[in-house]
Scaffold this motif. Structure first.
Motif, PDB file in Angstrom:
ATOM      1  N   TYR A 161      14.436 -28.122 -26.224  1.00 41.51           N
ATOM      2  CA  TYR A 161      14.497 -28.530 -24.816  1.00 41.51           C
ATOM      3  C   TYR A 161      15.929 -28.395 -24.300  1.00 41.51           C
ATOM      4  CZ  TYR A 161       9.849 -30.680 -25.127  1.00 41.51           C
ATOM      5  OH  TYR A 161       8.506 -30.905 -25.260  1.00 41.51           O
ATOM      6  N   ARG A 216       4.952 -31.271 -33.527  1.00 39.75           N
ATOM      7  CA  ARG A 216       4.065 -31.431 -32.378  1.00 39.75           C
ATOM      8  C   ARG A 216       3.453 -30.076 -32.044  1.00 39.75           C
ATOM      9  NH1 ARG A 216       4.679 -34.133 -27.344  1.00 39.75           N
ATOM     10  NH2 ARG A 216       2.489 -34.068 -27.915  1.00 39.75           N
ATOM     11  N   HIS A 219       3.094 -27.928 -26.040  1.00 42.27           N
ATOM     12  CA  HIS A 219       2.676 -28.862 -24.981  1.00 42.27           C
ATOM     13  C   HIS A 219       3.610 -28.785 -23.794  1.00 42.27           C
ATOM     14  CE1 HIS A 219       5.791 -30.967 -27.280  1.00 42.27           C
ATOM     15  NE2 HIS A 219       6.039 -31.620 -26.164  1.00 42.27           N
ATOM     16  N   HIS A 221       5.008 -31.409 -20.580  1.00 45.31           N
ATOM     17  CA  HIS A 221       5.081 -32.794 -20.081  1.00 45.31           C
ATOM     18  C   HIS A 221       5.015 -32.861 -18.558  1.00 45.31           C
ATOM     19  CE1 HIS A 221       6.691 -34.630 -23.856  1.00 45.31           C
ATOM     20  NE2 HIS A 221       7.179 -33.415 -24.058  1.00 45.31           N
TER      21      HIS A 221
HETATM   22 FE    FE Z   1       7.768 -32.658 -25.782  1.00 49.39          FE
END
Ligand code: FE
Ligand code: MBD
Length: 306
Positions: A161, A216, A219, A221
């Protein structure tokens, strides 16, 4: 010691010793947690060394800014969602897109546009497919909502990120889109790749002790808010990822699984201004009207801002 003796000792040390104003809520929580901890030390015969290792662990996890990640990984954040669902059910609130965890990687202040945003900075072109995300924002009766604030953030092709990964440009893969007059939003971006905990980090350290992975699924958010509606914190998780139902943070939920469809039709590719096949996800959001009896969905936590 039995619980009665423990509680008396905790009270003697932390309640009876007050010499100034007391925050009763903090006092209540500290007394309870200390009592439960002392009880666990009794029951499990936790040694002095074990206690200090535990405190040192929190020091290290805090210094690494991984306590938010730990809360997600141990299921604390998901547990709070389950409790919020329960509170909603008790208040008679039904319908709307399900909530799921925020996670530790939101950054406030992303660029804001109406209707459409390109989220990626182009630096991964050719490395990863383009993804169009499209959807409507409606109330639970299907009425379109114009001007809803749709905040979207996701990882790059390495599962990283922007902001936390300093190799990415500012606000890469983070945008705020206001739903247009048709109540819809469109994001042009790149396919996210699932996140993995830093392998040498403090969260993975404890996951390893538990024999668990720290991955994870792919995905995206969302925070969605609109005047008169309850703020929604959610995500979609993408069908086909091997971690879809094996998420270390337990965020995947029924109703929050999205299918990335391959778009290969030449006319559609041209219409989107593309030169190659791309992926498309539809994610419609239903907001629940604010009502006086409703528990608040606003969560006050420390968040990064840039
Ligand atoms: Fe995330
Ligand atoms: C993530 O991207 C995330 O969403 C969560 C919950 C934890 C770690 C990384």
């Amino acid at each position: 010691m039995n619980r009665q003796e423990i509680d008396a000792l905790v009270k003697q040390m932390n309640v009876d010793t007050a010499i100034g104003p007391v925050d009763p809520r903090v006092q209540q929580i500290v007394v309870r947690l200390l009592g439960d901890l002392f009880q666990a030390i009794e029951d499990l015969d936790i040694s002095q060394t074990e206690l200090w290792k535990g405190l040192e662990y929190f020091t290290d996890a805090g210094q690494a800014n991984e306590l938010g990640l730990l809360a997600a990984g141990l299921g604390l954040e998901h547990y709070l969602d389950l409790r919020a669902d329960e509170a909603d059910a008790k208040a008679g609130i039904t319908g709307g897109t399900p909530r799921t965890i925020e996670g530790p990687l939101y950054v406030a202040g992303a660029p804001e546009t109406v209707g459409f945003a390109r989220m990626d900075d182009g630096s991964e072109a050719g490395k990863i497919p383009t993804l169009f995300i499209e959807g409507t924002v409606t109330d639970t009766e299907g009425n379109l909502i114009e001007g809803a604030k749709v905040e979207i953030w996701h990882a790059n092709s390495l599962g990283n990120y922007s902001f936390f990964d300093k190799s990415q440009s500012d606000f890469n893969l983070r945008r705020t889109i206001l739903s247009n007059a048709e109540g819809s939003y469109t994001a042009q971006t790149t396919m996210p790749v699932g996140y993995g905990c830093p392998p040498e980090g403090t969260t993975q350290f404890v996951l390893n002790k538990l024999g668990r992975h720290g991955n994870r699924p792919s995905h995206v958010h969302y925070f969605i808010s609109a005047p008169g509606y309850r703020k929604l914190t959610t995500q979609f998780n993408i069908e086909g990822d091997k971690y879809l139902w094996d998420d270390f943070a337990f965020a995947t939920r029924d109703g929050l699984v999205a299918t990335a469809v391959d778009v290969t039709d030449a006319a559609e590719i041209a219409r989107r201004g593309q030169t190659e096949a791309f992926k498309h996800i539809t994610f419609n959001v239903e907001l629940v009207k604010d009502q006086t009896a409703a528990p608040s969905t606003e969560v006050d936590r420390r968040r990064a801002s840039a």
